[in-house]
Design a protein around this motif. Sequence first.
Motif, mmCIF file in Angstrom:
data_model
loop_
_atom_site.group_PDB
_atom_site.id
_atom_site.type_symbol
_atom_site.label_atom_id
_atom_site.label_comp_id
_atom_site.label_asym_id
_atom_site.label_seq_id
_atom_site.Cartn_x
_atom_site.Cartn_y
_atom_site.Cartn_z
ATOM 1 N N SER A 70 50.443 71.471 -16.231
ATOM 2 C CA SER A 70 49.749 71.239 -16.288
ATOM 3 C C SER A 70 48.090 72.315 -16.208
ATOM 4 N N GLN A 71 48.853 73.773 -14.833
ATOM 5 C CA GLN A 71 48.213 74.876 -14.553
ATOM 6 C C GLN A 71 48.919 75.424 -15.179
ATOM 7 N N GLN A 72 50.110 75.424 -15.558
ATOM 8 C CA GLN A 72 50.986 77.046 -15.342
ATOM 9 C C GLN A 72 49.744 77.799 -16.183
ATOM 10 N N ARG A 73 50.174 77.535 -17.687
ATOM 11 C CA ARG A 73 49.424 78.162 -19.163
ATOM 12 C C ARG A 73 47.785 78.949 -18.246
ATOM 13 N N ARG A 74 46.893 78.919 -17.663
ATOM 14 C CA ARG A 74 46.106 79.009 -17.283
ATOM 15 C C ARG A 74 46.565 79.893 -16.190
ATOM 16 N N VAL A 75 47.147 79.279 -15.087
ATOM 17 C CA VAL A 75 47.080 80.832 -14.173
ATOM 18 C C VAL A 75 47.704 81.961 -14.770
ATOM 19 N N PHE A 76 49.243 82.084 -15.698
ATOM 20 C CA PHE A 76 49.483 82.724 -15.758
ATOM 21 C C PHE A 76 48.602 83.786 -17.048
ATOM 22 N N LEU A 77 47.322 83.066 -17.997
ATOM 23 C CA LEU A 77 46.660 83.866 -18.345
ATOM 24 C C LEU A 77 46.031 84.725 -17.224
ATOM 25 N N LEU A 78 45.247 84.000 -16.024
ATOM 26 C CA LEU A 78 44.481 84.756 -15.336
ATOM 27 C C LEU A 78 45.230 86.014 -14.414
ATOM 28 N N CYS A 79 46.471 85.129 -14.513
ATOM 29 C CA CYS A 79 47.452 86.674 -13.936
ATOM 30 C C CYS A 79 47.623 87.691 -14.593
ATOM 31 N N LEU A 80 48.103 87.522 -15.512
ATOM 32 C CA LEU A 80 47.733 88.228 -16.546
ATOM 33 C C LEU A 80 46.779 88.928 -16.965
ATOM 34 N N ARG A 81 45.450 88.936 -17.012
ATOM 35 C CA ARG A 81 44.524 89.168 -17.059
ATOM 36 C C ARG A 81 44.429 90.323 -15.677
ATOM 37 N N MET A 82 44.138 89.371 -14.533
ATOM 38 C CA MET A 82 44.580 90.650 -13.719
ATOM 39 C C MET A 82 44.665 92.175 -12.962
ATOM 40 N N LEU A 83 46.395 91.273 -13.093
ATOM 41 C CA LEU A 83 47.322 92.561 -12.862
ATOM 42 C C LEU A 83 47.523 93.619 -14.786
ATOM 43 N N GLY A 84 47.559 93.413 -15.829
ATOM 44 C CA GLY A 84 47.860 93.651 -17.454
ATOM 45 C C GLY A 84 49.166 93.519 -17.393
ATOM 46 N N ASP A 85 50.400 93.240 -17.128
ATOM 47 C CA ASP A 85 51.359 93.751 -17.498
ATOM 48 C C ASP A 85 52.103 92.266 -17.368
ATOM 49 N N PRO A 86 52.746 91.707 -18.913
ATOM 50 C CA PRO A 86 53.007 90.331 -18.858
ATOM 51 C C PRO A 86 54.221 90.022 -17.495
ATOM 52 N N ASP A 87 55.112 91.240 -17.018
ATOM 53 C CA ASP A 87 56.571 90.573 -16.277
ATOM 54 C C ASP A 87 55.579 90.641 -14.949
ATOM 55 N N ASP A 88 54.786 91.431 -14.166
ATOM 56 C CA ASP A 88 53.884 91.492 -13.180
ATOM 57 C C ASP A 88 53.227 89.860 -13.025
ATOM 58 N N ALA A 89 52.995 89.381 -14.577
ATOM 59 C CA ALA A 89 52.008 88.311 -13.880
ATOM 60 C C ALA A 89 53.166 87.045 -14.161
ATOM 61 N N ASP A 90 54.873 87.475 -14.782
ATOM 62 C CA ASP A 90 55.398 85.774 -14.793
ATOM 63 C C ASP A 90 55.640 85.518 -13.943
ATOM 64 N N THR A 91 55.751 86.896 -12.150
ATOM 65 C CA THR A 91 56.262 87.187 -11.127
ATOM 66 C C THR A 91 55.566 86.189 -10.162
ATOM 67 N N ALA A 92 53.890 86.929 -10.611
ATOM 68 C CA ALA A 92 52.953 86.493 -9.669
ATOM 69 C C ALA A 92 53.036 84.817 -10.245
ATOM 70 N N THR A 93 53.131 84.998 -11.356
ATOM 71 C CA THR A 93 53.089 83.014 -11.524
ATOM 72 C C THR A 93 54.108 82.321 -11.009
ATOM 73 N N GLN A 94 55.327 82.536 -10.861
ATOM 74 C CA GLN A 94 56.438 82.100 -10.213
ATOM 75 C C GLN A 94 55.892 81.961 -8.266
ATOM 76 N N ASP A 95 55.429 82.923 -8.228
ATOM 77 C CA ASP A 95 54.981 82.481 -6.412
ATOM 78 C C ASP A 95 53.884 81.697 -6.533
#
Lengths: 191, 163
Positions: free
Chosen positions: A24-49
């Motif tokens: 329920s939270q994953q999509r929103r968190v991933f997009l937030l990380c993607l917008r802040m980091l600007g890199d999909p791989d970094d956003a993947d790692t950040a979401t996992q963290d």
Amino acid sequence: MAEQLVAAGPAAAALSDFPGWMASQQRRVFLLCLRMLGDPDDADTATQDVFLKAYRSFEKQDGEIDDLTRWVTRIAVNTCLDKLRSRRWQFWRKRPNQEDEEVILAMAPSTGPDAEDKLYAQQIGARLRTAMERLSERQRAVFTLRHFEDLSLDEIATLLGLDVGTVKAHLARALAKMREDLLDLYEARRG
Amino acid sequence: MKAEKQVINQPGSGHWSEARMLDHLYGLDTPADLNERHLAECPDCAPRWTALTARRAKIVAGAYAAREDRLRAQRAAIFDRIERPSRRGLWSLVPAAATALLLVTGVALQTPAPAPQPQTVAVVSQSDRELFREVAALMEEDVPRATDPFNSLFETSNSLEVQ
């Protein structure tokens, strides 16, 4: 099921149905990380963290959590800020390659009625990412939370542990930079 | 269009400029600046404000989509990382055990400190002092102490003669 989750307390309920809560939270968190980091791989790692930290916290029952959504948003923002700070030392970083750019562009809204709208949306998305890279970590965090998450300035201040005046200052500077960077695109559109 | 834009952005026109609308949208305007009634009633500003807020609402409502395969891969990675520590088991204690072993080894290899020197030195000093005292005493005496037994013989004889 929802009533049972509420009665058990937010954290305990989330732990008992962690996959469901995470979904329920994953999509929103991933997009937030993607917008802040600007890199999909970094956003993947950040979401996992983020979700790993959440799981560990649920297991340890670290204090009471009233609002799980806000709590996990705070974890996500702090995780991204840490990554942005560590990037300062990574002078070898290159811009995202074309494959990554396509991934990022796929995140842009594609529901425009015509091809021109679609193209414009993609252009805006790409320019927005470039403009956001010019922002400081705090400015980026504040802008992302206000623009994409639609949080109020008070909520942002609480989440980041800042006072409202500081949040306003960060946001004002972020907007000024963004407008400066995007002005030509905006005026071209308006004709 | 350009003429309209000039009027709208002209200071004192009463209309809201783009910058002012953006500030208002992001909550950056001060209470003194607020004139939301104008936004609702002005035939020029109202549609611009409506378009701006509609665009904003569309973004917030989740017009962005993340690919499902990417999200699925993330979930798999998250569960893998959650389960990973239990598979490691005792291996997670290796660094702590190694540190403890180093400390114990270092302490064990330390030899006991040698016996304190001052005690031996004190004994030597004491015997030296006694020696020096005896030598000094011998030097001061006119008659060597070694002759004491013979002197005692002579002292008894002398006392008898007086009588």
